[in-house]
Scaffold this motif. Structure first.
Motif, short mmCIF file in Angstrom:
data_model
loop_
_atom_site.label_atom_id
_atom_site.label_comp_id
_atom_site.label_asym_id
_atom_site.label_seq_id
_atom_site.Cartn_x
_atom_site.Cartn_y
_atom_site.Cartn_z
N GLY A 67 -2.30 10.98 -3.05
CA GLY A 67 -2.61 9.80 -3.86
C GLY A 67 -2.53 8.54 -3.01
N VAL A 68 -3.31 7.54 -3.39
CA VAL A 68 -3.29 6.24 -2.74
C VAL A 68 -3.07 5.19 -3.82
CG1 VAL A 68 -4.63 4.54 -1.43
CG2 VAL A 68 -4.83 6.98 -0.89
N GLY A 69 -2.24 4.20 -3.53
CA GLY A 69 -1.96 3.18 -4.54
C GLY A 69 -1.75 1.81 -3.95
N LEU B 132 6.58 13.26 -1.53
CA LEU B 132 7.02 12.28 -0.54
C LEU B 132 6.06 11.12 -0.55
CD1 LEU B 132 5.62 12.86 2.84
CD2 LEU B 132 5.97 14.98 1.59
N THR B 133 6.57 9.93 -0.30
CA THR B 133 5.75 8.73 -0.29
C THR B 133 6.00 7.94 0.99
OG1 THR B 133 7.43 7.43 -1.46
CG2 THR B 133 5.74 8.52 -2.81
N ARG B 134 4.99 7.24 1.41
CA ARG B 134 5.09 6.28 2.50
C ARG B 134 4.46 4.99 2.01
NH1 ARG B 134 7.85 9.82 3.69
NH2 ARG B 134 8.00 11.03 5.62
N SER B 135 5.08 3.85 2.31
CA SER B 135 4.54 2.58 1.84
C SER B 135 4.65 1.53 2.94
CB SER B 135 5.28 2.11 0.59
OG SER B 135 6.64 1.87 0.86
N LEU B 136 3.82 0.51 2.81
CA LEU B 136 3.81 -0.58 3.78
C LEU B 136 3.44 -1.86 3.05
CD1 LEU B 136 3.87 -1.58 6.76
CD2 LEU B 136 1.41 -1.12 6.83
N THR B 137 4.22 -2.91 3.31
CA THR B 137 3.90 -4.25 2.82
C THR B 137 3.54 -5.10 4.02
OG1 THR B 137 5.46 -3.99 0.98
CG2 THR B 137 4.74 -6.22 1.49
N PRO B 138 2.24 -5.16 4.36
CA PRO B 138 1.84 -5.89 5.57
C PRO B 138 1.96 -7.40 5.37
CG PRO B 138 -0.09 -5.12 4.39
CD PRO B 138 1.10 -4.56 3.66
N PRO B 139 2.04 -8.15 6.47
CA PRO B 139 2.13 -9.62 6.36
C PRO B 139 0.93 -10.20 5.63
CG PRO B 139 2.57 -8.89 8.61
CD PRO B 139 2.08 -7.70 7.87
N VAL C 109 0.86 -1.18 0.00
CA VAL C 109 0.00 0.00 0.00
C VAL C 109 0.90 1.23 0.00
CG1 VAL C 109 -1.82 1.26 1.22
CG2 VAL C 109 -1.76 -1.25 1.29
N VAL C 110 0.56 2.21 -0.86
CA VAL C 110 1.40 3.40 -1.02
C VAL C 110 0.56 4.66 -0.80
CG1 VAL C 110 2.92 4.68 -2.57
CG2 VAL C 110 2.82 2.19 -2.71
N LEU C 111 1.12 5.59 -0.06
CA LEU C 111 0.54 6.92 0.10
C LEU C 111 1.50 7.94 -0.50
CD1 LEU C 111 -1.69 8.75 1.43
CD2 LEU C 111 -0.13 8.95 3.39
N LYS C 112 0.97 8.80 -1.35
CA LYS C 112 1.78 9.82 -2.02
C LYS C 112 1.25 11.20 -1.66
CE LYS C 112 2.69 11.60 -6.69
NZ LYS C 112 2.45 11.39 -8.14
N LEU C 113 2.16 12.13 -1.38
CA LEU C 113 1.79 13.51 -1.08
C LEU C 113 2.71 14.46 -1.84
CD1 LEU C 113 1.47 13.00 2.76
CD2 LEU C 113 -0.43 13.78 1.33
#
Length: 354
Positions: free
Chosen positions: A335-337, A296-303, A284-288
């Protein structure tokens, strides 16, 4: 694979050309495909508008300053997709190996062509003629032994041009080109190359591979290959989805805490789009984008991949909490991806989307 015959077809100023085709009053005029407004960006510009410096992705207000007489036309993506499908049908008459890159460009592998034409050049000429006759539009094409070179060739004689790169001419053609002509070399990489006195493709080829890798890691090897005209990537007719995203640009800049309702709406849009995929997204990616245009982006690959729209929203909002910027910082875009798609068998939760 040295004996491939690849064509890259690029429709000329596609969106603007469709508008000029369908409205005779726009022909010969500087047409800018964009919504008006200070937050809008240019989707496409006719060649008449490009003479004034108007380019795609440019803020619409800047385009208006550069070309005060420009005719602004709001984009009609439904119509552009219809035309794109018709053009793709033309490609498929000649080969099943068609890799669309966007609505207006594609790679074709015509090493063996279905139309029984004698050469890749003949295929490219025929495709361009059929597009002109059936769609009343022009396309530029490049013919070469691989995708990288075909892409360069299609730009050589735009608009409405055809250029062929023969294997024997590859090095002579590449040597004087600016490094920016290589895929992946943007402004930052070009500056880093300039710092070690590399400004042309020939300069890259002349540098020792170990030195390139010291500065650019594994990408140094790719640079070295492309500088030598080597690209073994095949045309992929069923190219799998790499990411799905949605974003929104605000009319006025907002504070971080004010983005939550927009993130919820975008996450729902992305979730609905992901329902059409057979593959499973892992990240999951958050873009600002700040008011100063910094991204800037923040991302997470959850289990475990989010199994519902609500879980996707929760994950996106958790990423929002990790932005960690000045609370008074304002943002112009969010943005959300979903990315990092995998086949179900490769996913830790393969039954998730059943």
């Amino acid at each position: 694979m040295a004996n491939r015959k690849i064509i890259h077809v690029d429709m000329d100023a596609f969106y603007a050309s469709v508008e000029q085709r369908d409205d005779p009053h726009l022909r010969g005029k500087p047409v800018v495909v964009a919504w008006r407004g200070k937050r809008s960006v240019v989707c496409a510009a006719s060649y008449e508008a490009r003479k004034f410096g108007v380019r795609s992705a440019m803020p619409a207000v800047q385009a208006e300053r550069l070309c005060p007489d420009a005719v602004f036309v709001p984009p009609d993506f439904t119509r552009y997709r219809t035309v794109s499908r018709a053009v793709r049908e033309i490609f498929l008459r000649h080969t099943d190996l068609v890799e669309p890159l966007s609505l207006d460009e594609a790679y074709l592998d015509v090493t063996e062509n279905k139309s029984n034409l004698g050469s890749a050049t003949e295929v490219a000429q025929t495709i361009r003629r059929q597009i002109r006759d059936e769609q009343n539009l022009t396309a530029s094409a490049g013919v070469a032994p691989n995708k990288f070179l075909a892409k360069i060739a299609s730009d050589w004689r735009k608009p409405d041009g055809l250029f062929v790169i023969k294997p024997a001419d590859v090095l002579d053609l590449l040597t004087p080109l600016a490094v920016e002509r290589i895929p992946g070399v943007g402004k930052v990489t070009a500056r880093r190359l300039a710092q070690i006195n590399i400004r042309t493709v020939g300069d890259i080829r002349a540098l020792d591979l170990a030195e390139l890798n010291r500065h650019f890691g594994r990408y140094g090897t790719r640079l070295n290959e492309l500088a030598s005209g080597i690209d073994n990537n095949p045309v992929e007719p069923n190219r799998p989805t790499q990411s799905i995203s949605a974003e929104d640009t605000f009319e006025t800049d907002v504070l971080l805490r004010e983005t939550e309702p927009i993130i919820r709406r975008l996450a729902e849009k992305v979730w609905n789009a992901s329902r059409k995929e057979t593959r499973i997204p892992r990240t999951v990616v958050l873009k600002l984008k700040t008011a100063q245009f910094s991204i800037l982006t923040r991302s997470l690959t959850p289990p475990v991949t989010p199994s519902s729209c609500e879980e996707l929203i929760d994950t996106a909002l958790a990423l929002l909490a990790k932005v960690g910027r000045d609370p008074n910082q304002r943002y112009r875009l969010v943005g959300v991806g979903l990315s990092n798609f995998r086949d179900p068998a490769q996913s830790p939760n393969p039954l998730l989307f059943d």
